[in-house]
Design an enzyme around this catalytic site. Structure first.
Site, PDB file in Angstrom:
ATOM      1  N   HIS A  28     -97.272 151.817 -44.261  1.00  0.00           N
ATOM      2  CA  HIS A  28     -96.201 151.210 -45.062  1.00  0.00           C
ATOM      3  C   HIS A  28     -96.421 151.473 -46.539  1.00  0.00           C
ATOM      4  O   HIS A  28     -97.441 151.095 -47.107  1.00  0.00           O
ATOM      5  CB  HIS A  28     -96.170 149.703 -44.814  1.00  0.00           C
ATOM      6  N   HIS A 263     -89.761 150.313 -46.933  1.00  0.00           N
ATOM      7  CA  HIS A 263     -90.727 149.477 -46.214  1.00  0.00           C
ATOM      8  C   HIS A 263     -91.777 150.298 -45.449  1.00  0.00           C
ATOM      9  O   HIS A 263     -92.971 150.070 -45.585  1.00  0.00           O
ATOM     10  CB  HIS A 263     -89.956 148.546 -45.275  1.00  0.00           C
ATOM     11  N   GLU A 408     -99.531 122.923 -34.458  1.00  0.00           N
ATOM     12  CA  GLU A 408    -100.560 123.586 -33.646  1.00  0.00           C
ATOM     13  C   GLU A 408    -100.840 125.006 -34.131  1.00  0.00           C
ATOM     14  O   GLU A 408    -101.990 125.460 -34.142  1.00  0.00           O
ATOM     15  CB  GLU A 408    -100.140 123.632 -32.166  1.00  0.00           C
ATOM     16  N   HIS A 470     -95.169 119.061 -19.683  1.00  0.00           N
ATOM     17  CA  HIS A 470     -96.514 118.770 -20.186  1.00  0.00           C
ATOM     18  C   HIS A 470     -97.625 119.168 -19.208  1.00  0.00           C
ATOM     19  O   HIS A 470     -98.791 118.904 -19.467  1.00  0.00           O
ATOM     20  CB  HIS A 470     -96.639 117.275 -20.511  1.00  0.00           C
TER      21      HIS A 470
HETATM   22  C1  LIG Z   1     -95.329 138.165 -36.441  1.00  0.00           C
HETATM   23  C2  LIG Z   1     -94.816 139.536 -36.819  1.00  0.00           C
HETATM   24  N1  LIG Z   1     -93.550 139.879 -36.498  1.00  0.00           N
HETATM   25  C3  LIG Z   1     -93.092 141.113 -36.792  1.00  0.00           C
HETATM   26  C4  LIG Z   1     -93.895 142.033 -37.388  1.00  0.00           C
HETATM   27  C5  LIG Z   1     -93.380 143.460 -37.669  1.00  0.00           C
HETATM   28  N2  LIG Z   1     -93.146 143.598 -39.125  1.00  0.00           N
HETATM   29  C6  LIG Z   1     -94.046 144.165 -39.915  1.00  0.00           C
HETATM   30  S1  LIG Z   1     -93.618 144.115 -41.513  1.00  0.00           S
HETATM   31  C7  LIG Z   1     -92.135 143.376 -41.166  1.00  0.00           C
HETATM   32  C8  LIG Z   1     -91.171 143.002 -42.254  1.00  0.00           C
HETATM   33  C9  LIG Z   1     -91.851 142.269 -43.313  1.00  0.00           C
HETATM   34  O1  LIG Z   1     -91.035 142.046 -44.407  1.00  0.00           O
HETATM   35  P1  LIG Z   1     -91.705 141.627 -45.775  1.00  0.00           P
HETATM   36  O2  LIG Z   1     -92.727 140.603 -45.559  1.00  0.00           O
HETATM   37  O3  LIG Z   1     -90.615 141.293 -46.712  1.00  0.00           O
HETATM   38  O4  LIG Z   1     -92.493 142.914 -46.209  1.00  0.00           O
HETATM   39  P2  LIG Z   1     -91.967 144.116 -47.107  1.00  0.00           P
HETATM   40  O5  LIG Z   1     -90.694 144.588 -46.477  1.00  0.00           O
HETATM   41  O6  LIG Z   1     -91.745 143.548 -48.445  1.00  0.00           O
HETATM   42  O7  LIG Z   1     -93.062 145.114 -47.032  1.00  0.00           O
HETATM   43  C10 LIG Z   1     -92.025 143.159 -39.805  1.00  0.00           C
HETATM   44  C11 LIG Z   1     -90.864 142.514 -39.159  1.00  0.00           C
HETATM   45  C12 LIG Z   1     -95.210 141.638 -37.704  1.00  0.00           C
HETATM   46  N3  LIG Z   1     -96.069 142.471 -38.274  1.00  0.00           N
HETATM   47  N4  LIG Z   1     -95.618 140.380 -37.432  1.00  0.00           N
END
Ligand SMILES: Cc1ncc(C[n+]2csc(CCOP(=O)(O)OP(=O)(O)O)c2C)c(N)n1
Length: 658
Positions: A28, A263, A408, A470
């Protein structure tokens, strides 16, 4: 502050991120490019650390919660002078490199947490901040303050959208963790789209409401960043600090910056032009000598601060020998022999294993003064309260009982943070069925080899009246599927004593203690030592046959009593094997396993009040299971057990059928 040098370093960090992502054609670009100025200020000016001592006790902890932007961390750790060579940066995302796709604890010096599942890092940072407050209360003295660091976490929209971060942030505000600074990389972009497609809340107002101080800055203005971090560090409000940094994602690659295309790695095709525009030479992985020189000076300066601290630390050690030993032992992961610390139960007792757990926790807590026990608003039911331990809250940072509230997921993420810090030993509790609410963090604990102990009670359909919502049925099996997690389901108070000792003596990974709500008898026919040791071994002969072996009954937890009872009816050739922990049993020698479960005996039946799947490993194709392959029922626990066939008589019937 040397702005030209920091600008140059930010440019070089952008170059490293572009070259690494371009070279491996994955990763990224957006975050490392969009937050290069933030990285420059943090690592080149604001953070207190020592690259030669990455685990220095009083370092500022920096956590990249937005783990997908891992090249941010690798560039800055490299430039700052950690043992992370340029070669490693070039090997970004390659086999066995120190620069894995997402940051992994234990892999790379300077990486404080395994991040990538969004939001986890925020909860880890809250754990680190709690650990810091506890460390201050426990180890600082009027004459010597050896802990006074900050915890800084960088998180994006994705992290802040996740529930775990929301839970943890609310708790941080409630607890007044003013040593915590969250820098929000607010770039208006997530993965699929611009953030407004899925997000329209006022984040500043949300954090104000949680009880945080909030600043808003231009995330590319070095001076504004430095001022914001300085004022967050100096704040006296007693509140955690949020810095909303407005940034342009992918800054430096105009074709994609500011959009969701920045991204991932879509910007790679524009890298050559972008590098030129930034003034980078053709040589890839270029670091300007000026940047090297600047960071050499930063390192020397940080080292002086470190040496100054070492002086204070040595004086503290000399004046507080007992505390120093306690701290040394904690860091070295030394645990006393806990088996000896736990008195025997009254053989006549008929108690739930959660109650037995409550009883054994007390001497263990006395033997392990840095053990922490928390609960997600269920101390009254999970019974894991450390008596005389006090509550951790705003007024009492020395409290050993943590009230996580009904959070949790944050509880499990925060325990990971405490365990990453490596000083206190975290344990936490809820009903077993809600382990699903913490599972993503439990998985990361296992992946990161964190010695977290989960004390999860109400372990089966034996829960009864609360009904199928539960009553865990698939939960134990699902937890057994997590590599590296010991799942121990003890069958009586003495097995529970062994299970707790095994859990807290283990320092290389997490353990899940699975305890019953309902009372179960103490199984006095099995010698006490055998039961305690059995929990360590994971599986053992609970009742040996007195004639040639022709049937093996396997059981765990509250069903062990049924196997013992059934064996009495099934003839002298019947053996009972107690299997409190599959993972521990699997780690025994082949010889031992064969002695417990001889291959030659294929008439085998298991009994456990949960789904049958995991047991086929042990009963084999000729064996059968007495299990619960459906959801439970709403009725008194013993009625539900009866209805669903978890009884000695049903076990006898099934055994006779093979
Ligand atoms: C729990 C989780 N869900 C989905 C992803 C896949 N994922 C990686 S980065 C991203 C988007 C993140 O957006 P942001 O935090 O705004 O990062 P930026 O685009 O600014 O790099 C997603 C959906 C992940 N890594 N973790």
């Amino acid at each position: 502050m040397n702005i030209p040098s920091l600008e140059l370093a930010a440019r070089d960090a952008r170059g490293l991120a572009m070259d690494a992502v371009a070279k491996c054609k994955s990763g990224h670009l957006g975050l490392p490019l969009g937050t290069a100025e933030i990285g420059a200020v943090l690592f080149g000016h604001a953070l207190s650390y020592n690259p030669d001592e990455p685990r220095w006790l009083n370092r500022d902890r920096f956590i990249l919660s937005a783990g997908h932007g891992s090249m941010f961390l690798y560039s800055w750790l490299h430039l700052a002078g950690y043992a992370l060579s340029l070669e490693e940066v070039k090997n970004f995302r390659q086999l066995h490199s120190l620069t894995p796709g997402h940051p992994e604890f234990h892999e790379t010096p300077g990486v404080e947490a395994t991040t990538g599942p969004l939001g986890q890092g925020v909860s880890n940072a809250v754990g680190y901040a709690i650990s810091a407050k506890m460390s201050e209360a426990k180890f600082n003295t009027a004459a010597h303050s050896i802990f006074d660091h900050h915890v800084i976490v960088l998180a994006g929209d994705g992290c802040l959208q996740e529930g775990v971060a929301q839970e943890a942030s609310a708790l941080a505000g409630h607890l007044g963790l003013d040593n915590l600074i969250l820098i929000y990389d607010s770039n208006n972009v997530t993965l699929d789209a611009m953030a407004p497609v899925s997000q329209s809340e006022d984040t500043a107002a949300r954090y104000h409401a949680y009880g945080w101080d909030v600043q808003e800055i231009d995330g590319h203005n070095l001076q504004e960043i430095a001022d914001a971090v300085a004022s967050a560090k100096a704040a006296t409000s007693g509140k955690p600090q949020m810095i909303i940094a407005k940034t342009l994602i992918g800054k430096g690659i105009p074709e994609v910056s500011g959009t969701n295309k920045a991204h991932g790695e879509a910007g790679v095709k524009f890298v050559a032009e972008s590098r030129k525009a930034l003034g980078l030479p053709e040589e890839t992985f270029f670091v300007d000598p000026g940047t090297r020189e600047y960071f050499a000076k930063v390192k020397a300066c940080l080292k002086a601060g470190y040496e100054n601290w070492v002086g204070k630390y040595e004086a503290w050690r000399a004046a507080n020998a007992d505390l120093a030993t306690e701290l040394d032992n904690a860091i070295a992961g030394k645990v006393p022999d806990l088996r000896k610390a736990i008195p025997a139960f009254d053989p006549a007792s008929n108690i739930a294993t959660r109650k037995a757990g409550s009883d054994v926790l007390q001497p263990i807590a006395a033997a392990m003064p840095l053990l922490i026990s928390g609960s997600a608003d269920l101390h009254g039911s999970t019974l894991n309260y450390i008596k005389d331990g006090g509550d951790f809250n705003r007024e009492n940072r020395a409290g050993r009982n943590l009230h996580f509230g009904i959070r949790e997921h944050a509880m499990c993420g925060i325990m990971n943070g405490i365990a990453y810090d490596g000083i206190f030993r975290p344990s936490g509790a809820t009903f077993l069925v809600f382990s699903d609410y913490g599972r993503p963090s439990i998985r990361v604990a296992a992946l990161s080899h964190l010695p977290v102990v989960y004390i999860f009670t109400h372990d089966s359909i034996g829960v009864g009246e609360d009904g199928p919502t539960h009553e865990p049925v698939e939960t134990v099996a699902a937890l057994r599927a997590i590599p590296g997690l010991d799942v121990i389901r003890p069958g009586d108070p003495e097995e529970t004593a062994g299970a707790f000792a095994a859990a807290f003596e283990k320092t290389t990974g997490p353990t899940m203690l699975i305890l019953s709500r309902q009372s179960i008898p103490t199984l006095n026919d099995i010698p006490l030592d055998v039961r305690r040791e059995g929990a360590f071994l994971g599986g053992y002969i609970a009742k040996k046959e007195s004639a040639p072996l022709d049937l093996i009954l396997l059981a765990s937890g509250s069903e062990l009593q049924h196997a013992i009872k059934a064996a009495a009816e099934l003839g002298a050739g019947t053996r009972v094997v107690s299997m409190p922990c599959f993972e521990r049993f699997e780690s025994q020698s082949e010889e031992y396993r064969e002695s417990v479960l001889p291959r030659a005996c294929r008439r085998r039946v298991s009994i456990e009040a949960g789904v049958s799947d995991p047991w086929f490993r042990y009963v084999g194709l000729d064996g059968k299971t007495v299990a619960v392959d459906r959801f439970g029922l709403s009725a008194p626990g013993n009625v539900v057990m009866e209805q669903l066939g978890i009884t000695a008589s049903h076990l006898v019937e099934v055994a006779k059928s093979i």
